[in-house]
Design a protein around this motif. Structure first.
Motif, PDB file in Angstrom:
ATOM      1  N   ARG A 123     -83.922   9.586  37.272  1.00  0.00           N
ATOM      2  CA  ARG A 123     -83.028   9.509  38.431  1.00  0.00           C
ATOM      3  C   ARG A 123     -81.727   8.766  38.150  1.00  0.00           C
ATOM      4  NH1 ARG A 123     -82.001   5.719  41.969  1.00  0.00           N
ATOM      5  NH2 ARG A 123     -83.536   4.347  40.990  1.00  0.00           N
ATOM      6  N   ASP A 124     -81.783   7.716  37.343  1.00  0.00           N
ATOM      7  CA  ASP A 124     -80.616   6.861  37.150  1.00  0.00           C
ATOM      8  C   ASP A 124     -80.087   6.914  35.721  1.00  0.00           C
ATOM      9  OD1 ASP A 124     -82.748   5.552  35.971  1.00  0.00           O
ATOM     10  OD2 ASP A 124     -82.023   3.554  36.507  1.00  0.00           O
ATOM     11  N   PHE A 125     -80.199   8.069  35.069  1.00  0.00           N
ATOM     12  CA  PHE A 125     -79.738   8.228  33.692  1.00  0.00           C
ATOM     13  C   PHE A 125     -78.207   8.242  33.678  1.00  0.00           C
ATOM     14  CE2 PHE A 125     -80.054  11.256  29.762  1.00  0.00           C
ATOM     15  CZ  PHE A 125     -79.599  10.233  28.948  1.00  0.00           C
ATOM     16  N   VAL A 126     -77.601   7.255  33.012  1.00  0.00           N
ATOM     17  CA  VAL A 126     -76.141   7.143  32.934  1.00  0.00           C
ATOM     18  C   VAL A 126     -75.734   6.741  31.525  1.00  0.00           C
ATOM     19  CG1 VAL A 126     -75.897   6.460  35.363  1.00  0.00           C
ATOM     20  CG2 VAL A 126     -76.085   4.685  33.593  1.00  0.00           C
ATOM     21  N   VAL A 127     -74.439   6.893  31.234  1.00  0.00           N
ATOM     22  CA  VAL A 127     -73.861   6.250  30.059  1.00  0.00           C
ATOM     23  C   VAL A 127     -72.959   5.128  30.555  1.00  0.00           C
ATOM     24  CG1 VAL A 127     -73.962   8.338  28.660  1.00  0.00           C
ATOM     25  CG2 VAL A 127     -71.846   7.771  29.857  1.00  0.00           C
ATOM     26  N   ILE A 128     -73.001   4.013  29.832  1.00  0.00           N
ATOM     27  CA  ILE A 128     -72.143   2.870  30.132  1.00  0.00           C
ATOM     28  C   ILE A 128     -71.016   2.883  29.117  1.00  0.00           C
ATOM     29  CG2 ILE A 128     -72.005   0.369  30.349  1.00  0.00           C
ATOM     30  CD1 ILE A 128     -75.012   0.343  30.897  1.00  0.00           C
ATOM     31  N   ALA A 129     -69.784   3.014  29.586  1.00  0.00           N
ATOM     32  CA  ALA A 129     -68.624   3.104  28.707  1.00  0.00           C
ATOM     33  C   ALA A 129     -67.638   1.978  29.015  1.00  0.00           C
ATOM     34  CB  ALA A 129     -67.930   4.450  28.890  1.00  0.00           C
ATOM     35  N   GLY A 130     -66.903   1.565  27.997  1.00  0.00           N
ATOM     36  CA  GLY A 130     -65.868   0.552  28.198  1.00  0.00           C
ATOM     37  C   GLY A 130     -66.401  -0.831  28.468  1.00  0.00           C
ATOM     38  N   ARG A 143     -86.350   2.929  33.928  1.00  0.00           N
ATOM     39  CA  ARG A 143     -87.255   3.094  32.793  1.00  0.00           C
ATOM     40  C   ARG A 143     -87.327   1.849  31.904  1.00  0.00           C
ATOM     41  NH1 ARG A 143     -91.708   5.488  30.564  1.00  0.00           N
ATOM     42  NH2 ARG A 143     -91.371   6.228  28.437  1.00  0.00           N
ATOM     43  N   PHE A 144     -86.170   1.212  31.678  1.00  0.00           N
ATOM     44  CA  PHE A 144     -86.111   0.143  30.682  1.00  0.00           C
ATOM     45  C   PHE A 144     -85.776  -1.232  31.247  1.00  0.00           C
ATOM     46  CE2 PHE A 144     -85.311   4.127  28.451  1.00  0.00           C
ATOM     47  CZ  PHE A 144     -86.262   4.060  27.455  1.00  0.00           C
ATOM     48  N   GLY A 145     -85.639  -1.342  32.559  1.00  0.00           N
ATOM     49  CA  GLY A 145     -85.394  -2.654  33.152  1.00  0.00           C
ATOM     50  C   GLY A 145     -83.919  -3.018  33.209  1.00  0.00           C
ATOM     51  N   GLY A 146     -83.627  -4.080  33.935  1.00  0.00           N
ATOM     52  CA  GLY A 146     -82.234  -4.444  34.183  1.00  0.00           C
ATOM     53  C   GLY A 146     -81.671  -5.530  33.306  1.00  0.00           C
ATOM     54  N   THR A 147     -82.514  -6.211  32.520  1.00  0.00           N
ATOM     55  CA  THR A 147     -82.027  -7.347  31.749  1.00  0.00           C
ATOM     56  C   THR A 147     -80.927  -6.946  30.776  1.00  0.00           C
ATOM     57  OG1 THR A 147     -84.169  -8.438  31.928  1.00  0.00           O
ATOM     58  CG2 THR A 147     -82.698  -9.218  30.199  1.00  0.00           C
ATOM     59  N   ARG A 148     -81.079  -5.766  30.161  1.00  0.00           N
ATOM     60  CA  ARG A 148     -80.056  -5.252  29.254  1.00  0.00           C
ATOM     61  C   ARG A 148     -79.392  -4.019  29.862  1.00  0.00           C
ATOM     62  NH1 ARG A 148     -81.725  -3.156  25.203  1.00  0.00           N
ATOM     63  NH2 ARG A 148     -80.073  -3.663  23.738  1.00  0.00           N
ATOM     64  N   ALA A 149     -79.325  -3.999  31.197  1.00  0.00           N
ATOM     65  CA  ALA A 149     -78.690  -2.908  31.940  1.00  0.00           C
ATOM     66  C   ALA A 149     -79.318  -1.556  31.613  1.00  0.00           C
ATOM     67  CB  ALA A 149     -77.184  -2.879  31.678  1.00  0.00           C
ATOM     68  N   GLY A 150     -80.586  -1.565  31.236  1.00  0.00           N
ATOM     69  CA  GLY A 150     -81.298  -0.315  31.003  1.00  0.00           C
ATOM     70  C   GLY A 150     -80.979   0.384  29.702  1.00  0.00           C
ATOM     71  N   GLN A 151     -80.246  -0.269  28.784  1.00  0.00           N
ATOM     72  CA  GLN A 151     -79.859   0.376  27.531  1.00  0.00           C
ATOM     73  C   GLN A 151     -81.074   0.700  26.675  1.00  0.00           C
ATOM     74  OE1 GLN A 151     -80.008  -0.868  24.167  1.00  0.00           O
ATOM     75  NE2 GLN A 151     -78.857   0.820  23.243  1.00  0.00           N
ATOM     76  N   PHE A 152     -81.119   1.936  26.127  1.00  0.00           N
ATOM     77  CA  PHE A 152     -82.219   2.306  25.245  1.00  0.00           C
ATOM     78  C   PHE A 152     -81.762   3.051  24.000  1.00  0.00           C
ATOM     79  CE2 PHE A 152     -81.645   5.801  28.183  1.00  0.00           C
ATOM     80  CZ  PHE A 152     -81.827   6.959  27.430  1.00  0.00           C
ATOM     81  N   ILE A 185     -75.084  11.674  34.114  1.00  0.00           N
ATOM     82  CA  ILE A 185     -75.192  12.842  33.245  1.00  0.00           C
ATOM     83  C   ILE A 185     -75.396  14.088  34.102  1.00  0.00           C
ATOM     84  CG2 ILE A 185     -76.430  13.842  31.293  1.00  0.00           C
ATOM     85  CD1 ILE A 185     -75.185  11.068  30.761  1.00  0.00           C
ATOM     86  N   SER A 186     -74.587  15.128  33.860  1.00  0.00           N
ATOM     87  CA  SER A 186     -74.752  16.364  34.619  1.00  0.00           C
ATOM     88  C   SER A 186     -75.548  17.414  33.858  1.00  0.00           C
ATOM     89  CB  SER A 186     -73.389  16.951  34.999  1.00  0.00           C
ATOM     90  OG  SER A 186     -72.668  17.353  33.843  1.00  0.00           O
ATOM     91  N   ASP A 187     -75.568  17.310  32.511  1.00  0.00           N
ATOM     92  CA  ASP A 187     -76.269  18.319  31.728  1.00  0.00           C
ATOM     93  C   ASP A 187     -76.586  17.747  30.350  1.00  0.00           C
ATOM     94  OD1 ASP A 187     -77.440  20.763  31.185  1.00  0.00           O
ATOM     95  OD2 ASP A 187     -75.575  21.714  30.544  1.00  0.00           O
TER      96      ASP A 187
END
Length: 272
Positions: free
Chosen positions: A97-104, A57-66, A118-120
């Protein structure tokens, strides 16, 4: 995605446009002064701060952060409800499809940390997208992050909510208020302000009124320090506890227009 009034849609569209431009030009993103008036933060000092990401959705330059988020249990992340809106994600959360959280990971394109799917999702049923009242959502992760990443939540009446208390806001958002997004985590020191400061700034009329029962006012009385677009859902921390989530405001870093945060103690279910 804090922006004029709700910093959701304006920030989201800006990030989408920026992502398209960055993919076309491969230009780096400036990252010297984010969360407006802030400084670089070490993820080891704030391991509970996470980035919401979709590269599709948001591109890879900022790892998709929104948007930002905050870990309050090993599998639970709090964020702003408006971050999960169709206007932001282009559909429902489960359709991304690729909704994730980036931690650490402080530097979005750096090494280390984890990307967890994300599961829910749970959106506060009392959230009002027109006024942004109750702007809170909970993400459930498919796998647990370390307990050491978790931050405690201030409850109603906690001293952390006292006006004048110093607080820190975190995010990867706009550094200037004009679309210059960061690629590394930043923080700014603000203070909890009396409800009256935001009631005067946002009385309603033709705009959105401030509601002290579900919202929290914070900023720098002199201006210059604030959250901005792209920081939505990120944490406001006072006395070592989570007190707010970046929600909305008018402009960024303006003394006369403090930031408005979700008052977590008022909105998070007691059973959580």
């Amino acid at each position: 995605m804090r922006g004029s009034l709700t910093r959701a849609l304006t920030g989201a569209l800006g990030l989408i446009a920026a992502a398209a431009g960055q993919l076309a030009t491969a230009a780096p993103v400036a990252a010297d002064s984010v969360v407006v008036g802030g400084r670089q933060a070490q993820i080891t000092d704030a391991p509970w701060v996470v980035a919401l990401s979709s590269r599709d959705r948001f591109g890879g330059t900022r790892a998709g952060q929104f948007c930002g988020g905050v870990l309050v249990a090993p599998t639970k992340v709090l964020t702003a409800a408006h971050c999960l809106g169709r206007e932001v994600l282009g559909g429902e959360p489960w359709e991304v499809r690729d909704f994730v959280v980036i931690a650490g990971r402080a530097a979005l394109r750096g090494q280390g940390g984890q990307e967890v799917r994300i599961s829910d999702t749970w959106v506060n049923p009392d959230y009002d997208p027109t006024t942004n009242s109750g702007d809170l959502a909970v993400l459930t992760l498919v796998s647990a992050l370390p307990q050491s990443y978790v931050i405690g939540v201030a409850r109603t009446g906690d001293a952390a909510y006292t006006p004048g208390t110093e607080a820190d806001v975190y995010g990867w958002g706009d550094t200037t208020g004009s679309g210059t997004y960061a690629s590394a985590l930043r923080t700014a020191r603000v203070q909890v302000l009396p409800d009256g400061a935001c009631e005067r700034a946002y009385p309603g009329g033709f705009g959105v009124p401030y509601r002290g029962d579900t919202m929290l006012c914070a900023g720098d009385p002199r201006g210059g320090k604030d959250a901005c677009q792209g920081d939505s859902g990120g944490p406001l921390v006072a006395k070592g506890l989570l007190v707010g989530l970046v929600s909305w405001g008018s402009g960024c870093g303006q003394a006369e227009n403090p930031g408005v945060y979700t008052r977590v103690s008022a909105v998070l279910p007691e059973s959580f």
